[in-house]
Design a protein around this motif. Structure first.
Motif, PDB file in Angstrom:
ATOM      1  N   ALA A   1     -29.657 -50.786 -55.707  1.00 43.24           N
ATOM      2  CA  ALA A   1     -29.234 -50.044 -56.898  1.00 43.24           C
ATOM      3  C   ALA A   1     -30.051 -48.770 -57.093  1.00 43.24           C
ATOM      4  CB  ALA A   1     -29.346 -50.928 -58.136  1.00 43.24           C
ATOM      5  N   GLY A   2     -31.252 -48.718 -56.499  1.00 39.87           N
ATOM      6  CA  GLY A   2     -32.087 -47.532 -56.653  1.00 39.87           C
ATOM      7  C   GLY A   2     -31.469 -46.272 -56.085  1.00 39.87           C
ATOM      8  N   TRP A   3     -30.539 -46.446 -55.141  1.00 43.97           N
ATOM      9  CA  TRP A   3     -29.894 -45.268 -54.561  1.00 43.97           C
ATOM     10  C   TRP A   3     -29.072 -44.497 -55.598  1.00 43.97           C
ATOM     11  CZ3 TRP A   3     -31.324 -43.391 -50.061  1.00 43.97           C
ATOM     12  CH2 TRP A   3     -31.923 -44.247 -49.137  1.00 43.97           C
ATOM     13  N   PHE A   4     -28.645 -45.174 -56.652  1.00 44.70           N
ATOM     14  CA  PHE A   4     -27.877 -44.488 -57.693  1.00 44.70           C
ATOM     15  C   PHE A   4     -28.724 -43.443 -58.424  1.00 44.70           C
ATOM     16  CE2 PHE A   4     -25.165 -48.325 -57.392  1.00 44.70           C
ATOM     17  CZ  PHE A   4     -23.935 -47.696 -57.255  1.00 44.70           C
ATOM     18  N   TYR A   5     -30.057 -43.548 -58.263  1.00 43.52           N
ATOM     19  CA  TYR A   5     -30.948 -42.576 -58.901  1.00 43.52           C
ATOM     20  C   TYR A   5     -30.604 -41.152 -58.493  1.00 43.52           C
ATOM     21  CZ  TYR A   5     -35.188 -39.723 -59.307  1.00 43.52           C
ATOM     22  OH  TYR A   5     -36.069 -38.707 -59.547  1.00 43.52           O
ATOM     23  N   TRP A   6     -30.207 -40.974 -57.232  1.00 39.47           N
ATOM     24  CA  TRP A   6     -29.958 -39.622 -56.725  1.00 39.47           C
ATOM     25  C   TRP A   6     -28.754 -38.970 -57.389  1.00 39.47           C
ATOM     26  CZ3 TRP A   6     -34.279 -38.536 -54.712  1.00 39.47           C
ATOM     27  CH2 TRP A   6     -34.998 -39.505 -54.012  1.00 39.47           C
ATOM     28  N   LEU A   7     -27.924 -39.769 -58.051  1.00 39.47           N
ATOM     29  CA  LEU A   7     -26.788 -39.181 -58.767  1.00 39.47           C
ATOM     30  C   LEU A   7     -27.246 -38.311 -59.931  1.00 39.47           C
ATOM     31  CD1 LEU A   7     -24.308 -42.206 -58.881  1.00 39.47           C
ATOM     32  CD2 LEU A   7     -24.117 -40.144 -57.486  1.00 39.47           C
ATOM     33  N   ILE A   8     -28.489 -38.525 -60.388  1.00 45.78           N
ATOM     34  CA  ILE A   8     -28.999 -37.720 -61.492  1.00 45.78           C
ATOM     35  C   ILE A   8     -29.023 -36.240 -61.113  1.00 45.78           C
ATOM     36  CG2 ILE A   8     -31.072 -37.235 -62.866  1.00 45.78           C
ATOM     37  CD1 ILE A   8     -31.633 -40.188 -62.949  1.00 45.78           C
ATOM     38  N   PHE A   9     -29.219 -35.945 -59.824  1.00 44.80           N
ATOM     39  CA  PHE A   9     -29.263 -34.550 -59.400  1.00 44.80           C
ATOM     40  C   PHE A   9     -27.899 -33.883 -59.558  1.00 44.80           C
ATOM     41  CE2 PHE A   9     -32.831 -36.494 -57.153  1.00 44.80           C
ATOM     42  CZ  PHE A   9     -33.842 -35.629 -57.529  1.00 44.80           C
ATOM     43  N   PHE A  10     -26.825 -34.662 -59.450  1.00 39.51           N
ATOM     44  CA  PHE A  10     -25.502 -34.092 -59.663  1.00 39.51           C
ATOM     45  C   PHE A  10     -25.276 -33.778 -61.140  1.00 39.51           C
ATOM     46  CE2 PHE A  10     -25.036 -36.379 -55.664  1.00 39.51           C
ATOM     47  CZ  PHE A  10     -24.365 -35.445 -54.897  1.00 39.51           C
ATOM     48  N   TRP A  11     -26.028 -34.457 -62.009  1.00 36.99           N
ATOM     49  CA  TRP A  11     -25.924 -34.185 -63.437  1.00 36.99           C
ATOM     50  C   TRP A  11     -26.248 -32.725 -63.728  1.00 36.99           C
ATOM     51  CZ3 TRP A  11     -29.345 -32.332 -67.052  1.00 36.99           C
ATOM     52  CH2 TRP A  11     -28.994 -32.498 -68.388  1.00 36.99           C
ATOM     53  N   SER A  12     -27.236 -32.182 -62.996  1.00 38.61           N
ATOM     54  CA  SER A  12     -27.639 -30.797 -63.236  1.00 38.61           C
ATOM     55  C   SER A  12     -26.521 -29.807 -62.926  1.00 38.61           C
ATOM     56  CB  SER A  12     -28.884 -30.457 -62.405  1.00 38.61           C
ATOM     57  OG  SER A  12     -28.597 -30.543 -61.021  1.00 38.61           O
ATOM     58  N   LEU A  13     -25.587 -30.199 -62.049  1.00 35.92           N
ATOM     59  CA  LEU A  13     -24.478 -29.310 -61.714  1.00 35.92           C
ATOM     60  C   LEU A  13     -23.555 -29.090 -62.907  1.00 35.92           C
ATOM     61  CD1 LEU A  13     -23.512 -30.741 -58.204  1.00 35.92           C
ATOM     62  CD2 LEU A  13     -24.923 -28.737 -58.692  1.00 35.92           C
ATOM     63  N   PHE A  14     -23.519 -30.065 -63.824  1.00 34.39           N
ATOM     64  CA  PHE A  14     -22.606 -29.981 -64.960  1.00 34.39           C
ATOM     65  C   PHE A  14     -23.294 -29.492 -66.233  1.00 34.39           C
ATOM     66  CE2 PHE A  14     -21.195 -33.727 -62.380  1.00 34.39           C
ATOM     67  CZ  PHE A  14     -20.082 -33.129 -61.826  1.00 34.39           C
ATOM     68  N   ALA A  15     -24.628 -29.344 -66.180  1.00 30.39           N
ATOM     69  CA  ALA A  15     -25.369 -28.958 -67.381  1.00 30.39           C
ATOM     70  C   ALA A  15     -24.949 -27.562 -67.855  1.00 30.39           C
ATOM     71  CB  ALA A  15     -26.866 -28.995 -67.108  1.00 30.39           C
TER      72      ALA A  15
ATOM     73  N   GLY B   1     -25.137 -39.530 -65.166  1.00 29.90           N
ATOM     74  CA  GLY B   1     -26.335 -39.875 -65.929  1.00 29.90           C
ATOM     75  C   GLY B   1     -26.476 -41.375 -66.130  1.00 29.90           C
ATOM     76  N   ILE B   2     -25.387 -42.031 -66.510  1.00 30.36           N
ATOM     77  CA  ILE B   2     -25.426 -43.479 -66.742  1.00 30.36           C
ATOM     78  C   ILE B   2     -25.716 -44.229 -65.445  1.00 30.36           C
ATOM     79  CG2 ILE B   2     -24.016 -45.482 -67.348  1.00 30.36           C
ATOM     80  CD1 ILE B   2     -22.643 -43.758 -69.447  1.00 30.36           C
ATOM     81  N   LEU B   3     -25.035 -43.847 -64.361  1.00 31.13           N
ATOM     82  CA  LEU B   3     -25.241 -44.534 -63.088  1.00 31.13           C
ATOM     83  C   LEU B   3     -26.664 -44.325 -62.567  1.00 31.13           C
ATOM     84  CD1 LEU B   3     -21.876 -43.860 -61.202  1.00 31.13           C
ATOM     85  CD2 LEU B   3     -22.673 -46.012 -62.196  1.00 31.13           C
ATOM     86  N   GLY B   4     -27.184 -43.103 -62.701  1.00 36.69           N
ATOM     87  CA  GLY B   4     -28.532 -42.826 -62.209  1.00 36.69           C
ATOM     88  C   GLY B   4     -29.590 -43.628 -62.933  1.00 36.69           C
ATOM     89  N   ILE B   5     -29.544 -43.631 -64.250  1.00 35.28           N
ATOM     90  CA  ILE B   5     -30.534 -44.378 -65.036  1.00 35.28           C
ATOM     91  C   ILE B   5     -30.357 -45.880 -64.842  1.00 35.28           C
ATOM     92  CG2 ILE B   5     -31.311 -44.883 -67.379  1.00 35.28           C
ATOM     93  CD1 ILE B   5     -30.554 -42.001 -68.105  1.00 35.28           C
ATOM     94  N   SER B   6     -29.111 -46.334 -64.781  1.00 31.26           N
ATOM     95  CA  SER B   6     -28.852 -47.761 -64.577  1.00 31.26           C
ATOM     96  C   SER B   6     -29.387 -48.228 -63.225  1.00 31.26           C
ATOM     97  CB  SER B   6     -27.353 -48.047 -64.666  1.00 31.26           C
ATOM     98  OG  SER B   6     -26.844 -47.712 -65.940  1.00 31.26           O
TER      99      SER B   6
END
Length: 249
Positions: A157-171, A139-144
């Motif tokens: 740095a915009g490529w880090f946005y896609w890490l937000i999708f991995f956040w859903s795996l842990f929700a 979450g931090i890396l994606g938003i940052s």
């Protein structure tokens, strides 16, 4: 593709954004019509091995935009922004459709089989800590990454946005899952999704000091882990698992 086509004619953010919304609405309308006209379509999709492609297909937009840039047809900057928005929305829609179709398939199977045991349990505590840490980091890396790209002009740095999708795996890691042992297979229920695995997709089980673990046949699929302290009827569950695995060996 609609956005890419119009981006060659106009660079108006409003026009391109409205075209994106129109394209999404059109796809949703066609999909809704197809589902309403096809009996059991959700069950069929939920049964299919390739159903996991539903959240992946929207990433074709990213390939299209960056492919156009590589071959020399440079779309306007707004096309990249809308691609990120469209891909994100499409991926989350795909996740929702995937969950719904798998739930319908599970319900259909459970209505025709016999339940032998049931329990509710969270992940073992150690794995809950790992999942929470994963949520925080992604979450931090994606938003940052988004802030760094659009506020400070750091494009990579915009490529880090896609890490937000991995956040859903842990929700929902703290939510208990409902497990049902049936004659046909194992059903795993979450608040927004139910899954069914035939016994052929599982190799066995182990009971440790802190967990009940059900192993899968595919090496890349994670095992189903339950916090042992959450299982009230552990002896009954183990006896049921032993009987079904003996019957399918």
């Amino acid at each position: 593709m609609v956005v890419l086509g119009l981006s060659g004619i106009t660079s108006s953010a409003a026009v391109l954004y409205l075209s994106l919304l129109g394209a999404i609405a059109g796809v949703a309308a066609i999909a809704g019509w197809a589902v309403s006209r096809s009996q059991g379509l959700a069950v069929t999709i939920g049964r299919a091995v390739l159903a996991w492609l539903l959240p992946i297909i929207p990433f074709a937009w990213v390939v299209g935009v960056f492919g156009a840039a590589v071959v020399g047809w440079g779309p306007p900057d707004i096309a990249f922004v809308l691609t990120v928005i469209g891909t994100g929305g499409g991926a989350f829609l795909g996740i929702i459709l995937l969950g719904m179709s798998r739930s319908r398939y599970t319900e259909a199977v459970l209505s025709e089989t016999v339940e032998l045991a049931q329990w509710e349990a969270r992940l073992p505590q150690r794995w809950r800590y790992v999942a929470i840490a994963g949520m925080v980091v992604t979450g931090i890396l994606g938003i940052s990454g988004l802030i760094a790209e659009f506020a400070f002009g750091i494009d990579w740095a915009g490529w880090f946005y896609w890490l937000i999708f991995f956040w859903s795996l842990f929700a929902g890691v703290e939510n208990p899952r409902t497990f049902r042992v049936t004659e046909a297979g194992l059903a795993v229920g979450r608040p927004l999704q139910h899954r069914f695995k035939p016994w052929a997709a599982l190799t066995g089980y182990t009971v440790t000091d802190d967990a009940l673990v059900l192993q899968t046949t595919a090496w890349w699929r994670p095992a189903y882990r339950s916090d042992r302290d959450d299982i009230e009827n552990l002896d009954t569950v183990v006896a049921s698992l032993e009987s079904v695995f003996d019957a399918h060996r």
